[in-house]
Design an enzyme around this catalytic site. Structure first.
Site, short mmCIF file in Angstrom:
data_model
loop_
_atom_site.label_atom_id
_atom_site.label_comp_id
_atom_site.label_asym_id
_atom_site.label_seq_id
_atom_site.Cartn_x
_atom_site.Cartn_y
_atom_site.Cartn_z
CE LYS A 103 -4.50 0.86 0.47
NZ LYS A 103 -5.56 -0.10 0.18
N1 GLU Z 1 -7.23 0.13 -3.08
C1 GLU Z 1 -8.05 -1.03 -3.26
C2 GLU Z 1 -8.06 -1.89 -2.01
O1 GLU Z 1 -7.88 -1.41 -0.91
C3 GLU Z 1 -7.68 -1.79 -4.52
C4 GLU Z 1 -6.28 -2.32 -4.58
C5 GLU Z 1 -5.90 -2.85 -5.95
O2 GLU Z 1 -6.72 -2.91 -6.84
O3 GLU Z 1 -4.73 -3.23 -6.08
O4 GLU Z 1 -8.35 -3.05 -2.06
#
Ligand code: GLU
Length: 410
Positions: A103
């Protein structure tokens, strides 16, 4: 106040102990692979210099390249990014995608930045992390405060260093290799998860009433798709305000209103009420679809719903979780309930690698299939260990990740 990483580690430890993991394996799984903090300087439109701090935490890559969004929000800090990165590892494992977890984020308020400033900030951040990400290493995606345009800038900046690389990010615009259905995917995944849960509990999705906290990407899509299935949304909020209507809110009109006015406040299709009360409205299903840490020891006792579907990441702290369990509330945990986004991200990445394009029908069919299978897998673990759905989802994920870690060796 418990921090997001403390909350995530508590859930992790609970499930790891249930699985009987040894202390070394637990330590190996919990410590992130890499944490990066970068300075992002941009010239603002008025000529002044602004300095922002960006982060990328890569938690685990034993099951595949790391995957997870990039968040632009004032609350972004290393602690929360760590928690969110770890949650991505468990999320991709729960739905059995060949990914690890990561993240990122930049501590900023995107609403106060012009489009030009946002583009410069995104490009500087990409310059600082370009050698740490890549289609086979770590693949960012949109999250709170970022969108398809942000992903287009990241792809463009990354491609300057590495050659044309659409598979370096997902959630791109369709014109640049984005996938059909990616924008709606988290909301749609939530709908499919809810279908499985409700069928299992012998209730009909369309006969229940819903309160939704958040009208961003996830909340608004969840509202639209539930409404289209005949569900009654009796309360909904965003940062500007909250409205309720026991007869059901007209979601298409609200969507149009928000598009024109920038927020829910002032919408006349319901009665305004304090937005802090949204999660405690009388209804059958509560859907937190905004920030983390909103259900706490202080307020969880006020929840009236029978079901909580965690569309947001880490909305419930462990003390609140225990209170909800005592009350008999059935909670679908974030690492499963909101996994639809990363699932369609996976479809996008595979389409990019193969330079192929799926139609929306195929995307949604495959998404439903993955969400249904994951529900069955979680329920099997729940039956085996006689635990709640969150602990079962964590146990399922941790088991998959620890096996992969062991098989790969040191
Ligand atoms: N930000 C989204 C999540 O928290 C999607 C992450 C992604 O598609 O890699 O799952």
């Amino acid at each position: 106040m418990i921090t997001p990483i403390e909350a995530t580690n508590t859930y992790f430890q609970r499930a790891a102990q249930l699985l009987g993991l040894d202390a070394i394996t637990i330590r190996q799984l919990i410590i992130p692979f890499r944490e990066v903090k970068v300075e992002c300087d941009i010239i603002k439109d008025d000529g002044s210099l602004a300095i922002f701090i960006g982060y990328r935490v890569q938690h685990d890559n034993s099951r595949g390249p790391m995957k997870g969004g990039i968040r632009f929000h004032p609350s972004v800090d290393i602690d929360e990014v760590n928690a969110l990165a770890q949650l991505m590892t468990w999320k991709t494992a729960v739905v059995n995608l060949p990914y690890g977890g990561a993240k990122g984020g930049v501590s900023c308020d995107p609403r106060t930045l012009s489009k030009g400033e946002l583009q410069r900030l995104t490009r500087v951040f990409t310059q600082k992390v370009h050698d740490l990400i890549g289609p086979a290493i770590d693949i960012p995606a949109p999250d709170m405060g970022t969108n398809a345009q942000t992903m287009a800038w990241i792809m463009d900046e990354y491609s300057k260093f590495h050659g044309y690389s659409p598979a370096v990010v997902t959630g791109k615009p369709l014109e640049l290799g984005g996938s059909e259905g990616r924008d709606a995917a988290t909301g749609r995944g939530l709908l499919y998860a809810a279908e499985s849960l409700f069928a299992d509990n012998h209730v009909k999705l369309s006969s229940l009433t819903y309160a939704i906290q958040g009208f961003g990407n996830v909340g608004s899509w969840a509202a639209r798709l539930l409404y289209a299935e005949g569900a009654k949304i009796v309360a909904i909020s965003d940062v500007t305000g909250a409205i309720r209507n026991p007869n059901g809110i007209d979601i298409p009109s609200l969507t149009e209103y928000v598009k024109q006015n920038g927020g829910i406040q002032g919408f006349t299709g319901g009665e305004a009420f304090p937005l802090e009360d949204l999660l405690f409205e009388p209804c059958d299903v509560v859907i937190p679809a905004a920030l983390g840490g909103v259900l706490t020891a202080e307020n969880a006792g006020r929840v009236q719903a029978r079901f909580v579907l965690e569309a947001a990441n880490h909305p419930t702290d462990p003390e609140a979780d225990a209170i909800l369990q005592q009350k008999g509330v059935i909670l679908l945990p974030d690492i499963y309930a909101n996994a639809g986004g990363v699932t369609v991200s996976y479809f996008e990445w595979t389409q990019n690698l193969q330079q192929f394009h799926w139609n929306a029908e195929r995307v949604n069919k495959e998404l439903r299939h993955i969400m249904q299978n994951a529900y069955k897998d979680i329920r099997e673990v729940q039956t085996k260990y006689q635990c709640d759905l969150r602990t079962a989802a964590f146990a399922l994920a941790i088991d998959r990740v620890s096996r992969a870690t062991m098989l790969r060796g040191l």
